[in-house]
Design an enzyme around this catalytic site. Structure first.
Site, mmCIF file in Angstrom:
data_model
loop_
_atom_site.group_PDB
_atom_site.id
_atom_site.type_symbol
_atom_site.label_atom_id
_atom_site.label_comp_id
_atom_site.label_asym_id
_atom_site.label_seq_id
_atom_site.Cartn_x
_atom_site.Cartn_y
_atom_site.Cartn_z
ATOM 1 N N SER A 117 0.826 -1.193 0.000
ATOM 2 C CA SER A 117 0.000 0.000 0.000
ATOM 3 C C SER A 117 0.866 1.251 0.000
ATOM 4 O O SER A 117 1.806 1.382 0.765
ATOM 5 C CB SER A 117 -0.903 -0.001 1.227
ATOM 6 O OG SER A 117 -1.668 1.174 1.290
ATOM 7 N N GLY A 118 0.539 2.196 -0.898
ATOM 8 C CA GLY A 118 1.217 3.483 -0.927
ATOM 9 C C GLY A 118 2.482 3.518 -1.736
ATOM 10 O O GLY A 118 3.241 4.476 -1.659
ATOM 11 N N THR A 122 -1.606 2.909 -7.981
ATOM 12 C CA THR A 122 -2.708 3.677 -8.557
ATOM 13 C C THR A 122 -2.180 4.724 -9.528
ATOM 14 O O THR A 122 -2.738 4.922 -10.614
ATOM 15 C CB THR A 122 -3.526 4.343 -7.437
ATOM 16 O OG1 THR A 122 -4.061 3.321 -6.583
ATOM 17 C CG2 THR A 122 -4.671 5.152 -8.022
ATOM 18 N N ASN A 169 -0.681 6.144 3.023
ATOM 19 C CA ASN A 169 -0.963 6.693 1.696
ATOM 20 C C ASN A 169 -2.200 7.577 1.772
ATOM 21 O O ASN A 169 -3.220 7.178 2.331
ATOM 22 C CB ASN A 169 -1.192 5.530 0.715
ATOM 23 C CG ASN A 169 -1.409 5.997 -0.705
ATOM 24 O OD1 ASN A 169 -1.276 7.181 -1.009
ATOM 25 N ND2 ASN A 169 -1.764 5.076 -1.571
ATOM 26 N N SER A 172 -5.085 5.804 -0.912
ATOM 27 C CA SER A 172 -4.944 4.348 -0.959
ATOM 28 C C SER A 172 -6.191 3.708 -1.560
ATOM 29 O O SER A 172 -7.323 4.025 -1.184
ATOM 30 C CB SER A 172 -4.717 3.805 0.453
ATOM 31 O OG SER A 172 -4.656 2.399 0.447
ATOM 32 N N SER A 173 -5.994 2.800 -2.507
ATOM 33 C CA SER A 173 -7.118 2.054 -3.090
ATOM 34 C C SER A 173 -7.632 1.058 -2.062
ATOM 35 O O SER A 173 -6.894 0.180 -1.626
ATOM 36 C CB SER A 173 -6.670 1.321 -4.358
ATOM 37 O OG SER A 173 -6.233 2.218 -5.333
ATOM 38 N N GLY A 399 -2.217 -3.731 -2.344
ATOM 39 C CA GLY A 399 -0.894 -4.263 -2.066
ATOM 40 C C GLY A 399 -0.894 -5.059 -0.774
ATOM 41 O O GLY A 399 -1.863 -5.057 0.000
ATOM 42 N N GLU A 401 -0.516 -5.979 2.897
ATOM 43 C CA GLU A 401 -0.739 -5.104 4.049
ATOM 44 C C GLU A 401 -0.385 -5.805 5.351
ATOM 45 O O GLU A 401 -0.822 -6.950 5.599
ATOM 46 C CB GLU A 401 -2.204 -4.635 4.105
ATOM 47 C CG GLU A 401 -2.568 -3.710 2.963
ATOM 48 C CD GLU A 401 -3.955 -3.119 3.111
ATOM 49 O OE1 GLU A 401 -4.263 -2.167 2.371
ATOM 50 O OE2 GLU A 401 -4.734 -3.598 3.965
#
Length: 931
Positions: A117-118, A122, A169, A172-173, A399, A401
């Site tokens: 993540s981050g 994206t 992030n 973040s998605s 991603g 986590e």
């Protein structure tokens, strides 16, 4: 290139590392972070980028700007060579171009950004979409432009409703997205389809400290006009709503106000009607108001303390307030033929409210995705008429986590990453093996970590964690999370990748009856079973579904089709959330396996969003779980480098005299063999059917050094030739210009001479001998010549005129000329038009009436004073000191000057001998006598 591959700058291709180990990999990664934008294998469909906060990815954005602004160089982007030029450093643009070409050839391709993540997935996905939009539709077809615009705008809308700020992030998605983009036979996008996976809907009601809910709530409150907020009974203060209230002040880089307008405009472009957009706002507002409901118990009856909020929610959801209140406080249960209303406890009412809020938001998000799909899907496409329909798939999914508190959502997300990692390794091995087989190179078995054992731990039928969780959810009676953990311990206690406190009593990091650990390929993750049962069941009372189905709002009604079922109708038990997610992941992996994959691995160098800080521990963790070392080992297992003979020869042919500048051998393969033998590397290479394979990086570096050394001489030679060419071109242009100028001047001179000759051709026969003829304007080069020509003409004309004068008149003419020279500019009339007599009174030119009385006086004076000649006589006017004017006459002989009075018959008034006179001439030739 030798400089690029030096130890000082790091190696752009990780396959060319001298030793494939974690310390070497991280050291090279650190150097690349400081020096270059994006790095990794130049010959594999994989590129590694850094997160957007790191300086190198800013170079990516800068490098992509010309592509995303319709730069003319885009016309070269799909040419034979430029973007896939040999030995260029890898970059996102090349991955995208390879992907685009692959779909054109094979009708299947896919790009998959992967990371934690981050790290930039994206952003990379958005660049992919923008790149595709930039390089397609050169003919500017309106329908293709519409599809491209919708595909780009869909990102903006999905980010607003599916992304949130986390501790790692700001954008973040919180959902997975797979987008298929369909292309026609010309390579232009004609439509697409979006699949979404596992929206983290629990974020609607609760967030971890320092995080936010989905962007859409904050954008509505910050960007909505006062009129919109009044109609929704909202205020701009986030702290007024329990679902999005945060502790302390959160800093977020996203401008919610500006994004609100951008999302609204994007929805209009996509095709959302104004009524649909207003319904979206109402649903968001209803969720915020739901979070403010407070339940209490009056005796045995549950009540809502703030009943006014119920009316607001009912108005927003286009239903009746009493029905909303009943759905919140009671649950309708069918027992046989009887239907009863069961009261909720305060805890059950709160659970039902939260489940309702999560379900509304999830349905809203799925409806938005469906609405976009309805607009962009390919309709009525016939391959026999329109040609082949090719596809590029872009996967932007969560991603890996690892949080302080990892729950059901993190379990599903990490299971997803396990599946994708398994596919990644399989496809890399498969591609490598297939290439060896195509080229006729013996394949060598490669040992690598196969995470199939972890995938089976999660998804195996009857034995996996998901199967055990589903069994626990289907058991009759009260089933708790602790009972689920106990089932895991009993069935998976001997599994090497599973542990808990009960199984490892000495491990005090794990809590009793709460935690279990899975040893993922990316590292160990501790999960808390709290909430696993409820989240997997995903229970939503049927009363809420019927409530929404009976709404007068057609959009809301469409979102809840199952609400039309009667309470007495028996329905099949719905699949659990974990099973639904597992099935979707299996389908996704099967879909990806059918594509030709291209990977973008995103690295996050630190958690502080700094472009300078390199957190080695964090980067090590990402390198491990992204499987980058495994990928490099697979590529290095046999040969570190391979390239087609044509491109290899194109780069290194200057190294050997047999191949420079062009070879005369039967084929490129034979030329490459000759080149390698000249360098002495024949024992470190293998020759395939179309490619050369080089075993060690050192051989390639040596070739690069030789190439760089020869390149200096070649560049100097080219400079010499080019400078000579430029000098010759300048000389030829200068000579041509001088020739043109010379001929032009000659032409102008000739034209002028001819014109003068034409105009003065008959000048002798003219009365004034050409005085009236206008001279032509000469060119500048003949200005002095014109002056000389004028002088010649005037002398000729004067000579002609003088020849026509009688000889006896010549003395007087010369006198007039002399006078003119002396008085030129001082006297307007010098009497040049008359004869100069001298004795003007006697010649009757000056006052002829009195001439008769003057002549006797003159004769009398001649007798008296004995003069021989008369020199001058004329009438004058005398002005005395009192300005009185009187007429007088002047008579000059060779002996005397006489002043006479003409009014008295020229009586002599004064006689002066000439030797006593000094004569000066005024402008009017009057005489001043000085005695």
């Amino acid at each position: 290139m030798a400089e690029q591959e030096s130890l000082e700058f790091g190696k752009a291709d990780f396959v060319l590392l001298d030793a494939v180990s974690m310390p070497e990999f991280l050291a090279n990664l650190r150097q690349l972070l400081q020096e270059k934008p994006m790095k990794n294998n130049n010959r594999t469909p994989l590129v590694v980028t850094y997160n957007p906060q790191a300086r190198p990815l800013q170079h990516i954005i800068k490098n992509l700007q010309p592509i995303l602004q319709d730069d003319p160089s885009l016309s070269q982007a799909l040419g034979d060579r430029p973007l896939l030029a040999f030995r260029q450093p890898p970059n996102l643009k090349r991955i995208l171009t390879s992907n685009y070409r692959s779909q054109s050839r094979n009708t299947k391709a896919g790009t998959q950004p992967c990371s934690e993540s981050g790290a930039g997935k994206t952003e990379a996905s958005k660049y992919i979409m923008k790149y595709i939009a930039a390089i397609t539709n050169p003919s500017q077809r309106a329908e293709v432009e519409r599809v491209k615009n919708i595909l780009l705008k869909s990102n903006c809308v999905l980010e607003a409703f599916g992304n949130a700020r986390t501790n790692r992030n700001d954008n973040s998605s919180r959902f997975g997205k797979y987008m298929d983009i369909n292309f026609d036979f010309k390579g232009d996008p004609i439509g697409g389809h979006i699949n979404n996976y596992l929206l983290e809907k629990s974020r609607v009601i609760v967030q971890q400290p320092g995080e936010r809910s989905f962007h859409s709530f904050y954008q509505l409150l910050q960007g909505g006009s006062d009129q919109i907020l009044r109609s929704l009974h909202l205020q701009k203060d986030f702290s007024a709503y329990n679902y999005i209230r945060t502790r302390g002040q959160l800093k977020c880089s996203i401008n919610d106000g500006a994004e609100f307008k951008a999302v609204a405009d994007a929805m209009k472009v996509i095709g959302f009607k104004s009524e649909e957009i207003q319904t979206v706002y109402k649903i968001l507002a209803a969720i915020l108001h739901l979070g403010n409901l407070k339940f209490s118990v009056d005796g045995d009856t549950p009540v809502i303390e703030n009943g006014k909020v119920v009316s607001i929610i009912a108005d927003l959801l286009s239903t009746k307030s009493d029905m909303v209140e009943k759905a919140l406080l009671f649950r309708t249960v069918a027992t046989g033929r009887d239907v009863i209303d069961k009261q909720h406890t305060e805890q059950e009412a709160t659970y039902g409210r939260d489940a309702f809020a999560k379900a509304i938001y999830e349905r809203l998000f799925c409806w938005i995705v469906t609405r976009i799909n309805n607009v962009i899907e390919v309709k009525n496409y016939d391959t026999t008429i329109h040609g082949k329909n090719t596809v590029i798939g872009v996967l932007d999914i969560y991603g890996f986590e690892i949080f302080d508190n990892n729950s059901f959502e993190q379990f599903c997300i990490n299971y997803c990453n396990e599946k994708l990692q398994q596919l990644f390794i399989q496809l890399v091995l498969k591609q490598e093996q297939e290439e060896y087989q195509r080229e006729g190179i013996p394949w060598k078995h490669i040992d690598y970590f196969n995470n199939q054992i972890i995938v089976d731990l999660v998804e195996q039928q009857h034995k996996g964690i998901i199967a055990i969780l589903d069994d626990a959810c289907m058991n009759v009676g009260k089933v708790t999370d602790e009972m689920f953990l106990e089932a895991l311990n009993s069935k998976l206690g001997k599994h090497a990748h599973f542990s808990s406190r009960k199984l490892c009593a000495a491990d005090k990091i794990l809590e009793f009856d709460r935690d279990f650990r899975i040893k993922h390929y990316a590292g160990d993750v501790i999960y808390s079973v709290t909430g696993f049962i409820d989240k997997n069941k995903d229970t939503l009372f049927q009363d809420f579904k019927r409530l929404m189905y009976n709404s007068s709002n057609s959009v809301l009604k469409m979102m809840w089709p199952e609400g039309k079922l009667s309470i007495t109708e028996v329905t099949k038990r719905p699949l659990t959330a974990a099973t639904l997610f597992k099935n979707s992941m299996i389908a996704l992996v099967d879909n990806l396996a059918s594509k030709e994959p291209y990977y973008v691995r995103c690295i996050k160098p630190n958690d502080k969003k700094s472009s300078q800080l390199f957190d080695e521990q964090r980067c090590r963790h990402q390198v491990e779980y992204l499987g980058l070392l495994e990928n490099v080992r697979v590529r290095r297992a046999g040969f570190a480098y391979r390239q087609t003979y044509e491109k290899f020869l194109h780069r290194y042919k200057m190294v050997s005299e047999f191949t420079w500048p062009n070879h005369d051998l039967p084929s490129d393969k034979e030329a490459v063999k000759k080149l390698i033998e000249c360098c002495g590397f024949q024992n470190d290479v293998a020759y395939g059917k179309t490619k050369i394979f080089i075993r060690t990086p050192r051989t390639l570096f040596t070739l690069e050094e030789l190439h760089a050394k020869m390149l200096v001489g070649i560049v100097l030679f080219l400079q010499k030739v080019w400078r000579g060419t430029l000098a010759r071109l300048r000389y030829k242009r200068t000579r041509a210009a001088l020739t043109i100028i010379r001929h032009y001047r000659r032409y102008k001179v000739k034209s002028y001479i001819c014109e003068v000759s034409r105009r003065f051709h008959n000048v002798k026969s003219m009365k004034d001998y050409g005085k009236h003829v206008k001279w032509p304007i000469p060119p500048k080069v003949l200005c002095r010549f014109e002056e000389s020509l004028h002088a010649i003409y005037h002398r000729w004309r004067a000579n002609v005129l003088i020849k026509s004068i009688p000889p006896e008149d010549l003395p007087q003419l010369r006198a007039k000329v002399a006078a003119m020279e002396l008085l030129k500019g001082h006297r307007a009339d010098m009497g040049l038009q008359r004869a100069w007599e001298g004795n003007y009174i006697a010649s009757k030119q000056d006052n002829p009436q009195n001439t008769g009385s003057f002549i006797p006086v003159a004769n009398e004076l001649k007798k008296k004073d004995k003069y021989m000649n008369v020199l001058f006589s004329c009438h004058v006017r005398k002005v005395n000191r009192f300005s009185k004017v009187e007429d007088r006459a002047i008579f000059i002989t060779d002996r005397h000057l006489y002043k006479m009075d003409p009014m008295k018959h020229y009586k002599v008034m004064k006689t002066i001998p000439l030797y006593n006179l000094r004569i000066s001439m005024s402008l009017w030739i009057s005489l001043t006598l000085h005695v």
